[in-house]
Design a protein around this motif. Structure first.
Motif, PDB file in Angstrom:
ATOM      1  N   GLU A 190      73.458 100.207  -6.185  1.00 14.08           N
ATOM      2  CA  GLU A 190      73.036 100.720  -4.887  1.00 14.08           C
ATOM      3  C   GLU A 190      73.652  99.905  -3.756  1.00 14.08           C
ATOM      4  N   SER A 191      73.694 100.529  -2.597  1.00 12.36           N
ATOM      5  CA  SER A 191      74.173  99.856  -1.392  1.00 12.36           C
ATOM      6  C   SER A 191      73.445 100.462  -0.203  1.00 12.36           C
ATOM      7  N   CYS A 192      73.507  99.774   0.928  1.00  2.78           N
ATOM      8  CA  CYS A 192      72.818 100.251   2.129  1.00  2.78           C
ATOM      9  C   CYS A 192      73.837 100.383   3.254  1.00  2.78           C
ATOM     10  N   ASP A 193      73.883 101.555   3.895  1.00  3.50           N
ATOM     11  CA  ASP A 193      74.879 101.748   4.952  1.00  3.50           C
ATOM     12  C   ASP A 193      74.334 101.288   6.298  1.00  3.50           C
ATOM     13  N   VAL A 194      75.100 101.513   7.359  1.00  2.00           N
ATOM     14  CA  VAL A 194      74.756 100.979   8.676  1.00  2.00           C
ATOM     15  C   VAL A 194      73.519 101.623   9.283  1.00  2.00           C
ATOM     16  N   GLU A 198      69.753 103.863   1.840  1.00  2.00           N
ATOM     17  CA  GLU A 198      70.185 103.326   0.553  1.00  2.00           C
ATOM     18  C   GLU A 198      70.855 104.423  -0.263  1.00  2.00           C
ATOM     19  N   GLN A 199      71.971 104.081  -0.853  1.00  2.00           N
ATOM     20  CA  GLN A 199      72.701 105.006  -1.708  1.00  2.00           C
ATOM     21  C   GLN A 199      72.659 104.479  -3.129  1.00  2.00           C
ATOM     22  N   THR A 221      72.533 109.429  -5.042  1.00  2.00           N
ATOM     23  CA  THR A 221      71.389 109.923  -4.269  1.00  2.00           C
ATOM     24  C   THR A 221      71.133 108.991  -3.091  1.00  2.00           C
ATOM     25  N   GLU A 222      70.540 109.527  -2.053  1.00  2.00           N
ATOM     26  CA  GLU A 222      70.215 108.737  -0.864  1.00  2.00           C
ATOM     27  C   GLU A 222      68.710 108.721  -0.654  1.00  2.00           C
ATOM     28  N   PRO A 224      65.603 106.696   2.124  1.00  4.65           N
ATOM     29  CA  PRO A 224      65.364 105.763   3.232  1.00  4.65           C
ATOM     30  C   PRO A 224      65.078 104.365   2.696  1.00  4.65           C
ATOM     31  N   ASN A 225      65.531 103.370   3.410  1.00  7.56           N
ATOM     32  CA  ASN A 225      65.284 101.983   3.018  1.00  7.56           C
ATOM     33  C   ASN A 225      63.868 101.594   3.445  1.00  7.56           C
ATOM     34  N   THR A 226      63.019 101.329   2.444  1.00 13.95           N
ATOM     35  CA  THR A 226      61.633 100.972   2.735  1.00 13.95           C
ATOM     36  C   THR A 226      61.464  99.486   3.056  1.00 13.95           C
ATOM     37  N   GLY A 227      62.541  98.720   2.780  1.00 14.87           N
ATOM     38  CA  GLY A 227      62.462  97.284   3.075  1.00 14.87           C
ATOM     39  C   GLY A 227      61.752  96.495   2.011  1.00 14.87           C
ATOM     40  N   GLY A 228      61.329  97.163   0.932  1.00 15.42           N
ATOM     41  CA  GLY A 228      60.615  96.446  -0.116  1.00 15.42           C
ATOM     42  C   GLY A 228      61.517  95.693  -1.063  1.00 15.42           C
ATOM     43  N   GLY A 229      62.785  96.099  -1.110  1.00 16.89           N
ATOM     44  CA  GLY A 229      63.716  95.396  -1.997  1.00 16.89           C
ATOM     45  C   GLY A 229      63.699  95.885  -3.411  1.00 16.89           C
ATOM     46  N   ASN A 230      62.760  96.767  -3.761  1.00 15.76           N
ATOM     47  CA  ASN A 230      62.679  97.278  -5.124  1.00 15.76           C
ATOM     48  C   ASN A 230      62.892  98.787  -5.119  1.00 15.76           C
ATOM     49  N   MET A 231      63.410  99.294  -6.217  1.00 14.42           N
ATOM     50  CA  MET A 231      63.630 100.731  -6.329  1.00 14.42           C
ATOM     51  C   MET A 231      62.340 101.399  -6.792  1.00 14.42           C
TER      52      MET A 231
END
Length: 231
Positions: A190-194, A198-199, A221-222, A224-231
């Motif tokens: 996974e990676s996170c764009d600007v 999260e992708q 798949t995309e 939203p980044n929840t900021g939790g750090g876990n999938m």
């Protein structure tokens, strides 16, 4: 004769593809007459035996050892050629049409995708053919050629549909190859764009009986980044 000490360029030596390389090194000549590997589809820039042999022995040592030159090697190469023809026929079936402009629109779509251009560039490509009025001025069938270009479907909607069909064809081939693989593994990355999206990508690593290790993306798949750090 070249001046002393001056090296000749490969292109000046008029080297051509040697058909024996197909059986010996699993290479065929592509549309440009240059070597293309049947095992990994890599294209070489010149018809030089040492380069062809180096690629085969270095990249496909397992295949070379398992299928030495001879009856076993011939059977393996024949299977590779059969699969290549099968892939070509699949694509031909999709573009089979009484109207050859359908085939042309698939080729144009492939070029748009390869260059990362938007689907709307199909209309631009078609408009650029306005030079045909001058380019084919001396052709007896100039009118027919220009009409074919005008009839070629390249709207953004058409290009999108063509792209979806070709992507589906690639997916079908991928599934068939993975199902025939003796072993495979699935990886997740996974990676996170600007914009904080999260992708998540699924990758499949597998080995074909006659080829090297393949690493293919399966799905992306995309979320939203929840900021939790876990999938």
């Amino acid at each position: 004769m070249n001046p002393k000490g001056k090296k000749r360029k490969i292109t000046e030596e008029s080297r051509g593809f040697n058909v024996s390389w197909t059986e010996s090194f699993a290479f065929i000549a592509n549309a440009e007459g240059l070597p293309e590997c049947l095992l990994c589809s890599e294209k070489l820039s010149n018809n030089k035996k040492s380069n062809v042999e180096r690629h085969f022995q270095g990249r496909h040592a397992t295949f070379a050892a398992e299928y030495p030159v001879g009856s076993e090697g011939k059977s393996a190469i024949a299977l590779l050629l059969e699969k290549l023809e099968e892939r070509k026929n699949r694509f031909k079936k999709w573009i089979a049409s009484p109207n050859s402009t359908t085939a042309a629109s698939f080729v144009a779509t492939r070029e748009i995708i390869k260059r990362g251009k938007p689907f709307t560039d199909g209309d631009y490509m078609k408009e650029s053919f306005n030079i045909s009025e001058h380019l084919f001025a001396d052709f007896k069938n100039k009118t027919e050629i220009i009409q074919k270009i005008k009839d070629m479907p390249l709207s953004a909607k058409t290009v999108k549909e063509r792209a979806i069909k070709m992507a589906g064809n690639i997916t079908d081939q991928q599934i068939k190859d993975i199902n025939s693989a003796p072993v495979y593994s699935i990886a997740c990355d996974e990676s996170c764009d600007v914009i904080d999206i999260e992708q998540t990508a699924l990758l499949c690593r597998y080995e074909l009986r006659w080829a090297a290790i393949r690493n293919d993306p399966i799905n992306t798949t995309e979320r939203p980044n929840t900021g939790g750090g876990n999938m």
